[in-house]
Design a protein around this motif. Structure first.
Motif, PDB file in Angstrom:
ATOM      1  N   LEU A  83       0.756  -1.087  -0.081  1.00  0.00           N
ATOM      2  CA  LEU A  83      -0.065  -0.036   0.013  1.00  0.00           C
ATOM      3  C   LEU A  83       0.851   1.327  -0.061  1.00  0.00           C
ATOM      4  N   GLU A  84       1.968   1.036   0.723  1.00  0.00           N
ATOM      5  CA  GLU A  84       3.084   2.401   0.838  1.00  0.00           C
ATOM      6  C   GLU A  84       3.372   2.655  -0.798  1.00  0.00           C
ATOM      7  N   ARG A  85       3.567   1.482  -1.323  1.00  0.00           N
ATOM      8  CA  ARG A  85       3.729   1.870  -2.884  1.00  0.00           C
ATOM      9  C   ARG A  85       2.960   2.118  -3.881  1.00  0.00           C
ATOM     10  N   ASP A  86       1.842   2.413  -3.133  1.00  0.00           N
ATOM     11  CA  ASP A  86       0.737   2.911  -4.187  1.00  0.00           C
ATOM     12  C   ASP A  86      -0.025   1.795  -4.788  1.00  0.00           C
ATOM     13  N   HIS A  87       0.153   0.549  -4.525  1.00  0.00           N
ATOM     14  CA  HIS A  87      -0.659  -0.719  -4.954  1.00  0.00           C
ATOM     15  C   HIS A  87      -2.120  -0.662  -4.401  1.00  0.00           C
ATOM     16  N   ARG A  88      -3.081  -0.526  -5.233  1.00  0.00           N
ATOM     17  CA  ARG A  88      -4.472  -0.875  -4.735  1.00  0.00           C
ATOM     18  C   ARG A  88      -5.144  -2.125  -5.359  1.00  0.00           C
TER      19      ARG A  88
ATOM     20  N   TYR B 144      -5.730   2.793   5.243  1.00  0.00           N
ATOM     21  CA  TYR B 144      -5.810   3.300   4.052  1.00  0.00           C
ATOM     22  C   TYR B 144      -7.350   3.459   3.568  1.00  0.00           C
TER      23      TYR B 144
ATOM     24  N   THR C 194      -2.088  -5.241  -9.800  1.00  0.00           N
ATOM     25  CA  THR C 194      -0.483  -4.683  -9.886  1.00  0.00           C
ATOM     26  C   THR C 194       0.343  -5.579  -9.023  1.00  0.00           C
TER      27      THR C 194
ATOM     28  N   ALA D 158       6.645   0.320  -7.173  1.00  0.00           N
ATOM     29  CA  ALA D 158       5.651   0.968  -7.469  1.00  0.00           C
ATOM     30  C   ALA D 158       5.034   0.485  -8.753  1.00  0.00           C
TER      31      ALA D 158
ATOM     32  N   HIS E 103       2.572   4.498 -11.770  1.00  0.00           N
ATOM     33  CA  HIS E 103       2.912   5.729 -10.741  1.00  0.00           C
ATOM     34  C   HIS E 103       4.343   6.052 -11.228  1.00  0.00           C
ATOM     35  N   ARG E 104       5.145   4.924 -11.659  1.00  0.00           N
ATOM     36  CA  ARG E 104       6.530   5.334 -11.945  1.00  0.00           C
ATOM     37  C   ARG E 104       6.670   6.100 -13.143  1.00  0.00           C
TER      38      ARG E 104
ATOM     39  N   ALA F  13       6.000   9.720 -12.378  1.00  0.00           N
ATOM     40  CA  ALA F  13       6.811  10.618 -11.506  1.00  0.00           C
ATOM     41  C   ALA F  13       7.702  11.464 -12.072  1.00  0.00           C
TER      42      ALA F  13
END
Length: 340
Positions: free
Chosen positions: A173-178, A206, A240, A332, A336-337, A340
């Motif tokens: 989750l901290e690496r934006d996986h949902r 979250y 993901t 991530a 998201h990568r 960035a």
């Protein structure tokens, strides 16, 4: 075969003095001790363990029932138990319960019949009432490993499955996986339940819950991870990251993804649980949660030794911690990568 009388004659001491040295009880002068040890070595004397057991009412054998002693997971646990009890002069007798209530009962009864001084149990099902009554009558101290101790257990060793699974889900989750898939082991197992609770806690941080991820239950085995991952790819499910119930499942996941040309972690991230020996040798090296199975076994062995030495002691409990091990299989999501 040399006898205790032969040893006493060779060492020039009484039989009772030899007995004290062999049993490790009572005072013996250093000179006599060295003479007895030398005589034992020269004659190849071995004490009669059956006779000792009859005299002391102790077999000096610890019994253990694990799910499957043929797996590395439980082999390491067995090693930990042995590491704890050997210095105390105890031997170990181990049997598998195969996650079947009747097989677990059979294994426990066999160990009771062999007059084990105490039992260490890792069971996946409630203990049968008749077996619990046998243990009560035999007055055998029991230490349970896991979240559901047997009704006769006076000691319990738990792995922090909750904290480990919470850390693993939080890492994703901290690496934006949902869009996360969770491939769990058998849903009814205590470890699986505790890990699910840990994931629920991480998701709640979250504003999410288990309905926000896709859960597939199977077996703690590579073939489940492989088949489930192929099915996910064939049905074009959007995800993901895959959170695997253990490193064996993760191994199957990596194999399936590699066969389909899916890159890890560029396209899909994978995280496991166990930090088994092969986790660091997978490609890419697997991010996972380390649980020291030998530490679990050692803690159980030490609790049982305490119960044997202090029969009136209160119920004992130990929690063995887990640790997130970050390697190369999680990144991530690509979107998201790229943004960035």
């Amino acid at each position: 075969m040399a006898t205790i009388t032969d040893v006493s004659k060779r060492a020039g001491v009484s039989r009772s003095t030899v007995s004290r040295v062999v049993a490790g009880n009572g005072y013996v002068s250093e000179a006599n001790r060295k003479a007895i040890e030398a005589a034992i070595a020269e004659l190849g004397y071995r004490p009669n363990t059956l006779a000792q057991a009859l005299r002391s009412n102790r077999s000096n054998v610890i019994g253990a029932v694990f799910v499957d002693v043929g797996t590395p997971y439980f082999a390491n646990m067995t090693y930990g138990v042995q590491r704890a009890i050997r210095p105390a002069g105890k031997s170990l007798m181990v049997s598998s319960g195969f996650a079947d209530q009747d097989e677990e009962a059979r294994a426990i009864i066999e160990l009771i019949d062999r007059s084990c001084d105490g039992l260490i149990l890792y069971l996946e099902h409630p203990m049968r009432n008749d077996v619990a009554e046998m243990l009560r009558r035999a007055d055998v101290p029991v230490v349970s490993i896991g979240h559901k101790p047997s009704p006769v257990s006076r000691g319990q060793v738990m792995l922090d499955n909750y904290g480990g699974a919470r850390a693993a889900m939080r890492h994703l989750l901290e690496r934006d996986h949902r869009q996360i898939v969770y491939l769990s082991g058998q849903a009814e197992f205590g470890d699986t339940i505790a890990r699910r609770d840990g994931m629920i806690a991480a998701l709640a941080e979250y504003g999410m819950d288990m309905s926000d991820i896709h859960v597939v239950a199977g077996e703690f085995h590579q073939r489940f991870g492989y088949a489930a991952t192929l099915e996910l790819l064939d049905e074009d499910r959007a995800f993901t990251a895959i959170c695997a119930g253990d490193d064996d499942i993760a191994g199957g996941v990596l194999l399936a993804l590699r066969e389909r040309g899916v890159r890890v972690p560029d396209d899909i991230s994978v995280i496991g649980f166990d930090d088994a020996f092969h986790a660091q040798h997978m490609w890419p090296p697997l991010t996972t949660v380390r649980q020291c199975m030998d530490a679990l076994g050692e803690a159980a062995g030490n609790l049982l030794l305490t119960l044997l030495a202090e029969p009136e002691t209160d119920r004992l409990k130990t929690v063995v911690n887990t640790e997130l091990v970050v390697r190369s299989s999680v990144a991530a999501p690509a979107m998201h990568r790229e943004g960035a």
